[in-house]
Motif scaffolding. Structure first.
Motif, mmCIF file in Angstrom:
data_model
loop_
_atom_site.group_PDB
_atom_site.id
_atom_site.type_symbol
_atom_site.label_atom_id
_atom_site.label_comp_id
_atom_site.label_asym_id
_atom_site.label_seq_id
_atom_site.Cartn_x
_atom_site.Cartn_y
_atom_site.Cartn_z
ATOM 1 N N TYR A 1 -14.385 -7.131 9.069
ATOM 2 C CA TYR A 1 -13.017 -7.441 10.193
ATOM 3 C C TYR A 1 -13.568 -6.688 10.721
ATOM 4 N N ASP B 1 -1.494 -4.535 1.510
ATOM 5 C CA ASP B 1 -2.049 -2.985 1.230
ATOM 6 C C ASP B 1 -1.845 -2.455 2.868
ATOM 7 N N PHE C 1 -5.151 -1.146 10.250
ATOM 8 C CA PHE C 1 -6.489 -2.268 10.667
ATOM 9 C C PHE C 1 -6.193 -2.119 12.474
ATOM 10 N N LEU D 1 -14.070 -0.589 3.872
ATOM 11 C CA LEU D 1 -13.133 0.009 4.027
ATOM 12 C C LEU D 1 -13.361 1.664 3.272
ATOM 13 N N ARG E 1 -8.541 -10.644 5.860
ATOM 14 C CA ARG E 1 -8.104 -9.610 4.598
ATOM 15 C C ARG E 1 -7.859 -9.876 3.071
ATOM 16 N N GLN E 2 -6.889 -11.618 3.026
ATOM 17 C CA GLN E 2 -6.962 -11.799 1.603
ATOM 18 C C GLN E 2 -7.917 -12.323 1.119
ATOM 19 N N GLY F 1 -7.451 -4.048 0.733
ATOM 20 C CA GLY F 1 -7.010 -4.310 1.880
ATOM 21 C C GLY F 1 -6.721 -5.577 2.341
ATOM 22 N N GLY F 2 -5.582 -6.369 1.230
ATOM 23 C CA GLY F 2 -5.371 -7.368 1.009
ATOM 24 C C GLY F 2 -3.731 -7.533 1.709
ATOM 25 N N ASN G 1 -12.862 -5.158 -1.529
ATOM 26 C CA ASN G 1 -12.931 -4.387 -1.036
ATOM 27 C C ASN G 1 -11.322 -3.372 -0.589
ATOM 28 N N LEU H 1 -8.538 -12.049 11.370
ATOM 29 C CA LEU H 1 -8.368 -10.476 10.989
ATOM 30 C C LEU H 1 -7.266 -10.595 9.132
ATOM 31 N N THR I 1 -10.436 -9.518 -0.699
ATOM 32 C CA THR I 1 -9.235 -8.508 -1.124
ATOM 33 C C THR I 1 -10.280 -8.064 -2.383
#
Length: 539
Positions: free
Chosen positions: A96, A121, A126, A68, A108-109, A117-118, A115, A104, A112
């Motif tokens: 991802y 965010d 995405f 990310l 993402r969680q 992006g959690g 990267n 996704l 986190t």
């Protein structure tokens, strides 16, 4: 000609002796390499006098976590300033793509801490779901202009399992296995260079060898490579390495061992055992390579230390278990007394676990402290502190794990199949300095100061050898017709500026970096050039 670099010491990426030459660039490629006294000197619209600098191919980071960051930070100085011109993403089985909406949100969680992006965010859209869509998004980068450095991608096996099976610790059904094989094949068709696994991370770790072998057969059919973070770097390290070697040989798949370290007290001085295992397999015909970072501590997320059963079902299930006192005590027993699989079968030593970053800024007071120290300041047991942090930060905390051994680091980096990989996590207030310093640290500390590698050999480990693993036909060497991804550095001064105390400090002694013949770093400063693109698998 666009540019001539005049009278430069060329380290061409093969490991052979360096030589002086004029190197001419045109149209993004190396147009001529004329050795000193070897004929008519090329001319161009611009001439750069080397002035004592060395020229090498751009460095290839074989293990990067910029999935990310490349889309969020157009400067990306953490890598560009090191001379990195290509990063390999999709590491440790978690990234991802390929995903659906459910997967996704879960991935993402789950990463986190690696990267950002959690959940919540909104800094990125995405807007992809496939590997090809993600690679296309990298091509566009910022305002359609590209990204800071080039990027290749590995299909992440943990994400694939999350998509097709979920978070359950069970065997895949035949239909689910077929689904995973199609996802891996699609990713390779769309440009991925291979497949990664994170076999101490859920849910990828739930895959047994038979399942992994079937996926690796798909990778082999596309001439890709398998890049596992294997099942143990601690108590069962050698068995875990042997498992991966046997698996890859059964599948007929090339194998690249991720951050191939030998950590924890049980493995002190045992690098020779690992290297003997690899030498025997290579002598028998196995296609094996590996990467390492030139530091002793590791870095990961705090939640990764938990036993795999505590993470079954995904992040929300993990949080629910941590909230329950009885279950949390079971987790503590595994972590502190039995040695959880998340901590490589070794009982955790809280004075080796340093908090390096948090997702919630309100928790930043703990960053830079070991869990043991943070607990002592609160007059409580370390597990109480760790549990509270996991819950309050919703599993987003990252750590440094001080469990490595210098003699192992030096021995492994000298092996002929070794390549460089930063494993650099760019999140957190106090990340591991390898994210900003891996490549100049190899050149300055291990080559120049310690002589562990000659400068020529060191450059080969960072350029030509990783390019060969990636099957890149026109990168990794200073050779006519190759892409002009190049680094000019001072062999006498190049060094990592980053330290554990100041990890985001940029390196010194790397004044110029070019990608496709365009200056990404010029006179030591980041330009506004976005010359990076997705590098897709070469059939």
């Amino acid at each position: 000609m666009d540019l001539v670099i005049r009278d430069v010491r060329v380290l061409d990426g093969t490991g052979g002796a360096s030589y002086r030459a004029d190197v001419a660039l045109d149209g993004g490629r190396i147009a001529a390499v004329v050795r000193a006294g070897g004929g008519r000197r090329p001319t161009a619209r611009r001439t750069l006098d080397a002035g004592g600098l060395a020229l090498s191919p751009g460095f290839i980071d074989m293990h990067a976590h910029s999935d990310l960051a490349l889309l969020r930070d157009p400067a990306h100085e953490a890598k560009a300033a090191q001379g990195v011109t290509l990063e390999v993403l999709g590491q440790d089985g978690l990234s991802y793509a390929p995903v659906d909406d459910r997967t996704l949100a879960q991935v993402r969680q789950a990463v986190t801490g690696w990267n950002g992006g959690g959940p919540g965010d909104t800094s990125l859209d995405f807007d992809w779901r496939t590997v090809g869509g993600y690679l296309d998004r990298l091509d566009l980068g910022f305002d359609g202009q590209g990204i800071a450095v080039n990027a290749a991608y590995l299909v992440p096996q943990g994400t694939v399992r999350m998509y097709a099976v979920g978070w359950d610790d069970r065997d895949a059904t035949p239909a689910e296995l077929d689904h995973m094989k199609r996802l891996v094949a699609d990713g390779l068709e769309q440009g991925a260079v291979g497949m990664s696994s994170g076999l101490t991370y859920t849910p990828g770790m739930y895959a047994k060898d038979a399942e992994l072998t079937e996926l690796c057969r798909v990778v082999a059919a596309y001439d890709g490579y398998y890049c596992p973070h294997h099942r143990s770097y601690g108590a069962g390290a050698l068995d875990a390495y042997e498992e991966m070697v046997d698996l890859a040989r059964t599948a007929g798949c090339a194998l690249h061992l991720a951050h191939a370290t030998m950590n924890f007290g049980v493995n002190q001085g045992r690098a020779a055992d690992l290297l003997a295992l690899l030498d025997d397999a290579i002598a028998a015909g196995a296609d094996i390579s590996l990467d390492t970072y030139p530091y002793t501590p590791g870095s990961t997320t705090l939640v990764a230390m938990l036993p795999s059963w505590a993470n079954e079902g995904g992040p929300e299930a993990t949080l629910a278990r941590l909230r329950d006192d009885e279950t949390a005590e079971r987790i503590r027993h595994h972590v502190e007394e039995l040695g959880s699989d998340g901590c490589h079968g070794v009982p955790i030593e809280w004075d080796t676990i340093e908090i390096s970053g948090v997702a919630d800024p309100a928790l930043a007071s703990g960053v830079g402290k070991t869990v043991a120290r943070a607990a002592a300041e609160r007059a409580e047991a370390p597990w109480v502190t760790a549990r509270r942090l996991l819950l309050d930060d919703r599993l987003g905390s990252t750590i440094l794990q001080h469990v490595g051994h210098e003699e192992n680091v030096r021995a492994i980096m000298q092996h002929p199949v070794h390549t460089g990989g930063s494993d650099g996590i760019l999140q957190g207030d106090k990340p591991h300095p390898r994210a900003y310093g891996t490549f100049p640290h190899y050149l300055g500390h291990y080559a120049r100061e310690l002589g562990v590698l000659s400068l020529e050999e060191c450059v080969a480990h960072l350029t030509g050898r990783p390019a060969a693993r990636l099957r890149l036909p026109d990168r990794g060497l200073v050779r006519e017709g190759y892409r002009a991804d190049l680094v000019l550095f001072d062999p006498d001064t190049v060094a990592a500026g980053s330290t554990f105390e100041a990890p985001r400090t940029l390196p010194v002694g790397i004044p110029h970096v070019l990608i496709d013949g365009r200056f990404v770093i010029e006179d030591g400063r980041r330009t506004d050039v976005l010359a990076g693109r997705a590098v897709r698998r070469t059939p």
